[in-house]
Design an enzyme around this catalytic site. Structure first.
Site, PDB file in Angstrom:
ATOM      1  N   SER A   1       0.975  -1.280   0.069  1.00 29.37           N
ATOM      2  CA  SER A   1      -0.105  -0.017   0.041  1.00 29.37           C
ATOM      3  C   SER A   1       0.869   1.323  -0.008  1.00 29.37           C
ATOM      4  CB  SER A   1      -0.863   0.026   1.245  1.00 29.37           C
ATOM      5  OG  SER A   1      -0.248  -0.180   2.250  1.00 29.37           O
TER       6      SER A   1
ATOM      7  N   LEU B   1      -6.335  -4.235 -21.208  1.00 29.18           N
ATOM      8  CA  LEU B   1      -5.844  -3.215 -20.362  1.00 29.18           C
ATOM      9  C   LEU B   1      -6.927  -2.705 -19.350  1.00 29.18           C
ATOM     10  CD1 LEU B   1      -3.012  -2.112 -20.331  1.00 29.18           C
ATOM     11  CD2 LEU B   1      -3.588  -0.341 -21.851  1.00 29.18           C
TER      12      LEU B   1
ATOM     13  N   HIS C   1      -7.970  -3.694 -15.753  1.00 33.28           N
ATOM     14  CA  HIS C   1      -7.182  -3.670 -14.806  1.00 33.28           C
ATOM     15  C   HIS C   1      -7.779  -2.560 -13.881  1.00 33.28           C
ATOM     16  CE1 HIS C   1      -3.908  -6.776 -15.322  1.00 33.28           C
ATOM     17  NE2 HIS C   1      -4.391  -6.480 -16.372  1.00 33.28           N
ATOM     18  N   ARG C   2      -8.527  -2.897 -12.872  1.00 32.71           N
ATOM     19  CA  ARG C   2      -9.388  -1.725 -12.400  1.00 32.71           C
ATOM     20  C   ARG C   2      -8.960  -0.719 -11.788  1.00 32.71           C
ATOM     21  NH1 ARG C   2     -12.416  -6.995  -9.978  1.00 32.71           N
ATOM     22  NH2 ARG C   2     -10.363  -7.671 -10.557  1.00 32.71           N
TER      23      ARG C   2
ATOM     24  N   SER D   1     -11.323   9.358 -29.152  1.00 32.46           N
ATOM     25  CA  SER D   1     -12.544   9.426 -29.442  1.00 32.46           C
ATOM     26  C   SER D   1     -12.719   8.708 -30.949  1.00 32.46           C
ATOM     27  CB  SER D   1     -13.189  10.679 -29.683  1.00 32.46           C
ATOM     28  OG  SER D   1     -14.491  10.699 -29.923  1.00 32.46           O
TER      29      SER D   1
ATOM     30  N   ARG E   1     -15.540   8.890 -32.094  1.00 27.47           N
ATOM     31  CA  ARG E   1     -16.562  10.031 -32.612  1.00 27.47           C
ATOM     32  C   ARG E   1     -15.805  11.069 -33.440  1.00 27.47           C
ATOM     33  NH1 ARG E   1     -21.600  12.739 -29.436  1.00 27.47           N
ATOM     34  NH2 ARG E   1     -21.824  10.662 -28.923  1.00 27.47           N
TER      35      ARG E   1
ATOM     36  N   ASN F   1      -1.271   4.010  -9.975  1.00 28.57           N
ATOM     37  CA  ASN F   1      -0.197   4.280  -9.076  1.00 28.57           C
ATOM     38  C   ASN F   1       0.828   3.125  -8.989  1.00 28.57           C
ATOM     39  OD1 ASN F   1      -1.081   2.033  -7.347  1.00 28.57           O
ATOM     40  ND2 ASN F   1      -2.951   3.291  -6.840  1.00 28.57           N
TER      41      ASN F   1
ATOM     42  N   ARG G   1       1.671   0.671  -7.019  1.00 23.39           N
ATOM     43  CA  ARG G   1       1.234  -0.600  -6.910  1.00 23.39           C
ATOM     44  C   ARG G   1       0.131  -0.981  -8.145  1.00 23.39           C
ATOM     45  NH1 ARG G   1      -2.359  -2.227  -1.652  1.00 23.39           N
ATOM     46  NH2 ARG G   1      -2.466  -4.663  -2.078  1.00 23.39           N
TER      47      ARG G   1
ATOM     48  N   ARG H   1       0.826  -9.387 -17.203  1.00 21.08           N
ATOM     49  CA  ARG H   1       1.010  -8.993 -18.795  1.00 21.08           C
ATOM     50  C   ARG H   1       2.161  -9.269 -19.292  1.00 21.08           C
ATOM     51  NH1 ARG H   1      -4.272  -9.800 -20.297  1.00 21.08           N
ATOM     52  NH2 ARG H   1      -5.693  -8.831 -18.911  1.00 21.08           N
TER      53      ARG H   1
END
Ligand code: FAD
Length: 193
Positions: A44, A65, A68-69, A77, A79, A136, A138, A147
């Site tokens: 942490s 990719l 990975h939350r 974009s 659009r 971050n 971590r 990966r």
């Protein structure tokens, strides 16, 4: 080959991590303590620092990719922009089909569709997007072994290897290490020795 550029990194990262470790013990600590803490899984403390990359990769890798939350994304974009590049697989048969798919999309953008977003339904998963990704330390530390693994998709593996090299150069105390433990890995399905 995906394009990877390190855009920003916490400048005083090691002092910040030492400061975080120091909070635990309420006394100043040195780099050795940081090293031991990371080895012990006290990860942490790495969350106080971050790194941002500009990346160009296929939709295929982008989909992986975003699983990975803990990363933050800003993506080109479909659009607002016409997508012009695609990932070359190196397989002649596939790459020539991909050229045709990209040409269909270009035709739809130029002649058929009122907005590019609709034409984008025709894009193959090899079409490349540009994006900024921030994580971050971590998040990067936990992403890399997943990966860089030989079982990961080749394009994604090459990208993760580039990211690790750039992080190792800028923050060696944290990222200049062997992230792969193939010798100790028990994954039976791996066809790489
Ligand atoms: C070789 C390979 C093959 C894959 N194949 C598939 C596939 O076939 N299908 C598929 O759907 N996915 C597949 N994935 C994606 C994989 O399942 C993960 O979604 C992806 O690697 C993100 O990693 P992660 O879930 O460990 O966590 P991240 O989102 O990167 O988070 C890092 C860590 O935070 C913790 N964490 C995050 N969110 C939670 C939560 N909600 N609850 C508890 N802990 C949490 C976990 O400890 C996690 O390891 C594959 C990944 C790899 C590397």
């Amino acid at each position: 080959m995906p394009k990877v550029e390190l855009i920003a990194i916490t400048p005083n990262y090691i002092q910040l991590i030492q400061r975080a470790m120091g909070e635990c013990y309420q006394r100043p600590v040195g780099e050795k303590t940081v090293k031991k803490a990371i080895q012990a899984g006290h990860l942490s403390v790495l969350e106080h620092c971050s790194a941002t990359f500009e990346i160009q990769c296929s939709i295929s890798v982008l989909l992986q990719l975003t699983r990975h939350r803990h990363f933050s994304f800003t993506v080109q974009s479909s659009r607002g922009c016409e997508l012009t590049h695609f990932h070359k697989t190196g397989i002649e048969f596939l790459d020539s089909l991909l050229i045709e798919h990209m040409a269909d999309y270009k035709y739809a953008v130029e002649d058929g569709c009122k907005n590019k977003e609709d034409a984008a339904y025709l894009l193959p998963k090899a079409a490349e997007y540009k994006l900024l990704i921030t994580g971050n330390f971590r998040a990067w530390y936990e992403y890399l072994p997943k990966r860089m693994c030989k079982r990961a998709q080749k394009e994604h593996r090459q990208m993760a290897e580039q990211i690790q090299k750039l992080l190792a150069k800028s923050a060696p105390e944290i990222f200049d290490r062997d992230f792969m433990n193939c010798d100790r890995c028990t994954e039976k399905s791996c066809s790489f020795s």
